[in-house]
Write a protein that holds these residues in place. Sequence first.
Motif, PDB file in Angstrom:
ATOM      1  N   UNK A  17       0.747  -1.111   0.184  1.00 20.20           N
ATOM      2  CA  UNK A  17       0.110   0.061  -0.215  1.00 20.20           C
ATOM      3  C   UNK A  17       0.706   1.142  -0.030  1.00 20.20           C
ATOM      4  N   UNK A  18       1.870   1.216   0.860  1.00 21.71           N
ATOM      5  CA  UNK A  18       2.689   2.586   0.778  1.00 21.71           C
ATOM      6  C   UNK A  18       3.347   2.659  -0.564  1.00 21.71           C
ATOM      7  N   UNK A  19       3.903   1.610  -1.027  1.00 27.87           N
ATOM      8  CA  UNK A  19       4.435   1.691  -2.375  1.00 27.87           C
ATOM      9  C   UNK A  19       3.728   2.111  -3.429  1.00 27.87           C
ATOM     10  N   UNK A  20       2.535   1.522  -3.184  1.00 31.12           N
ATOM     11  CA  UNK A  20       1.379   2.153  -4.241  1.00 31.12           C
ATOM     12  C   UNK A  20       0.986   3.498  -4.137  1.00 31.12           C
ATOM     13  N   UNK A  21       1.127   4.178  -3.042  1.00 31.53           N
ATOM     14  CA  UNK A  21       0.740   5.702  -2.880  1.00 31.53           C
ATOM     15  C   UNK A  21       2.135   6.287  -3.157  1.00 31.53           C
ATOM     16  N   UNK A  22       3.107   5.552  -3.551  1.00 32.80           N
ATOM     17  CA  UNK A  22       4.464   6.349  -3.901  1.00 32.80           C
ATOM     18  C   UNK A  22       5.233   6.895  -2.948  1.00 32.80           C
ATOM     19  N   UNK A  23       5.467   6.386  -1.560  1.00 32.15           N
ATOM     20  CA  UNK A  23       6.202   6.458  -0.556  1.00 32.15           C
ATOM     21  C   UNK A  23       7.308   5.504  -0.326  1.00 32.15           C
ATOM     22  N   UNK A  24       8.411   5.797  -0.500  1.00 32.95           N
ATOM     23  CA  UNK A  24       9.585   4.745  -0.656  1.00 32.95           C
ATOM     24  C   UNK A  24      10.320   4.549   0.628  1.00 32.95           C
ATOM     25  N   UNK A  25      11.238   3.914   0.507  1.00 31.98           N
ATOM     26  CA  UNK A  25      12.296   3.588   1.569  1.00 31.98           C
ATOM     27  C   UNK A  25      12.429   4.564   2.712  1.00 31.98           C
ATOM     28  N   UNK A  26      12.439   6.059   2.305  1.00 32.84           N
ATOM     29  CA  UNK A  26      12.441   6.934   3.427  1.00 32.84           C
ATOM     30  C   UNK A  26      11.312   7.018   4.479  1.00 32.84           C
ATOM     31  N   UNK A  27      10.295   7.015   3.756  1.00 33.72           N
ATOM     32  CA  UNK A  27       9.140   6.723   4.367  1.00 33.72           C
ATOM     33  C   UNK A  27       8.978   5.409   5.509  1.00 33.72           C
ATOM     34  N   UNK A  65       2.583   5.787  11.420  1.00 29.99           N
ATOM     35  CA  UNK A  65       2.699   6.711  10.372  1.00 29.99           C
ATOM     36  C   UNK A  65       1.489   7.464  10.524  1.00 29.99           C
ATOM     37  N   UNK A  66       1.961   8.908  10.865  1.00 29.93           N
ATOM     38  CA  UNK A  66       0.910  10.047  11.126  1.00 29.93           C
ATOM     39  C   UNK A  66       0.092   9.700  12.155  1.00 29.93           C
ATOM     40  N   UNK A  67       0.736   9.078  13.161  1.00 26.33           N
ATOM     41  CA  UNK A  67       0.037   8.470  14.296  1.00 26.33           C
ATOM     42  C   UNK A  67       0.809   8.429  15.368  1.00 26.33           C
ATOM     43  N   UNK A  68       1.424   9.592  15.744  1.00 24.02           N
ATOM     44  CA  UNK A  68       2.493   9.430  16.845  1.00 24.02           C
ATOM     45  C   UNK A  68       2.124   8.886  18.294  1.00 24.02           C
ATOM     46  N   UNK A  69       2.922   8.289  19.103  1.00 22.42           N
ATOM     47  CA  UNK A  69       2.733   7.859  20.260  1.00 22.42           C
ATOM     48  C   UNK A  69       2.170   9.195  21.136  1.00 22.42           C
ATOM     49  N   UNK A  82      -3.038   7.077   6.597  1.00 23.10           N
ATOM     50  CA  UNK A  82      -2.747   7.665   5.486  1.00 23.10           C
ATOM     51  C   UNK A  82      -3.423   8.866   5.076  1.00 23.10           C
ATOM     52  N   UNK A  83      -2.772   9.853   4.269  1.00 20.84           N
ATOM     53  CA  UNK A  83      -3.355  11.236   4.168  1.00 20.84           C
ATOM     54  C   UNK A  83      -4.724  10.682   3.266  1.00 20.84           C
ATOM     55  N   UNK A  84      -5.754  11.705   3.660  1.00 18.42           N
ATOM     56  CA  UNK A  84      -7.140  11.557   3.108  1.00 18.42           C
ATOM     57  C   UNK A  84      -7.738  10.176   3.372  1.00 18.42           C
ATOM     58  N   UNK A  85      -7.254   9.138   3.484  1.00 19.36           N
ATOM     59  CA  UNK A  85      -7.837   7.912   3.949  1.00 19.36           C
ATOM     60  C   UNK A  85      -7.957   7.699   5.379  1.00 19.36           C
ATOM     61  N   UNK A  86      -7.191   7.987   6.275  1.00 26.21           N
ATOM     62  CA  UNK A  86      -6.941   7.746   7.607  1.00 26.21           C
ATOM     63  C   UNK A  86      -6.644   6.581   8.157  1.00 26.21           C
ATOM     64  N   UNK A  87      -7.133   6.063   9.066  1.00 28.60           N
ATOM     65  CA  UNK A  87      -6.442   4.677   9.578  1.00 28.60           C
ATOM     66  C   UNK A  87      -6.904   3.423   8.700  1.00 28.60           C
ATOM     67  N   UNK A  88      -5.924   2.346   8.697  1.00 23.11           N
ATOM     68  CA  UNK A  88      -6.444   1.236   7.819  1.00 23.11           C
ATOM     69  C   UNK A  88      -6.819   0.082   8.699  1.00 23.11           C
ATOM     70  N   UNK A  89      -6.480   0.010   9.757  1.00 22.85           N
ATOM     71  CA  UNK A  89      -7.294  -1.070  10.911  1.00 22.85           C
ATOM     72  C   UNK A  89      -7.145  -0.510  12.060  1.00 22.85           C
TER      73      UNK A  89
END
Length: 283
Positions: free
Chosen positions: A14-24, A269-273, A225-232
Amino acid sequence: MNRRSFLKRSIGSLLALIGIGGGTYYYARDIEPRMLQVQNVKIMDATIPASFNDFKVVQFSDTHIGFHYSIEQLQKLVNRINEINPDLIVFTGDLVDEPHLYTWNNDLINVLQSLEAPRGKFWIYGNHDHGGYGTEKVRDVMDASGFTLLQNEHSVIEQNNERIILSGIDDVMLGSPNLRQALENVNPDLFTLLLAHEPDFVDVAVDYSVNVQLSGHSHGGQVRLPFIGHLYTPKYAEKYVEGKYLLNDGNLQLFVNRGIGTTRLPYRFLCKPELHVYTLHKE
Ligand SMILES: [Fe+2]
């Protein structure tokens, strides 16, 4: 493929799909899980006694020690909490990730013991505490660390002859929650805080004299994820995922803490402690 590698692969693709790679990926695995967002929240309620104005409660939750979260990290968290000078500290469950696999030792007790709150330290069971035969072990460790367990019971917090109620229920998934029992003999007019590991329990609490419910368990979804929110999110954290919710015409406030550690997957990711610092105010 087991559930964990399936999830890993799905999130990876999913991360690869939305174009965020190794750095992310590196950020989600090594950077964000080590951050901490301190949320300062004012709780206003007409039933808070005047002498409890500015009373400070710190909530931490879901440390999941042993799964990419160490005692050293916990010590830093404890130092941070002590700097806040809370009146009361509450832990809302899931101390270690897998109690039956964890190497228990006194270091954990020493660190938790060093948490300071003049009006007490309280905790409730989460599903990971009951899971892995942890029920007694986790209770012994929390006992030795100076934490009072609220398992379908309440404690009266008193100052200047005024009172508030701090109640807690057993874990919803693997325990036997009983809010009726927890609030037995409680004057319903008193300001009442409820600790409940699973946030969706608020749909039960709404029928009781609870003013504020504090929960964890959701981890905020851990990966958002941006615009999507949490996945699970796990069961019983599907409806209420993070932050503040108002129920019963605003008479019941729910706060869902995203927790400290991670579980299942070592990513955030986009969900800090998160740490919550609640300050009470008479409305
Ligand atoms: Fe949980």
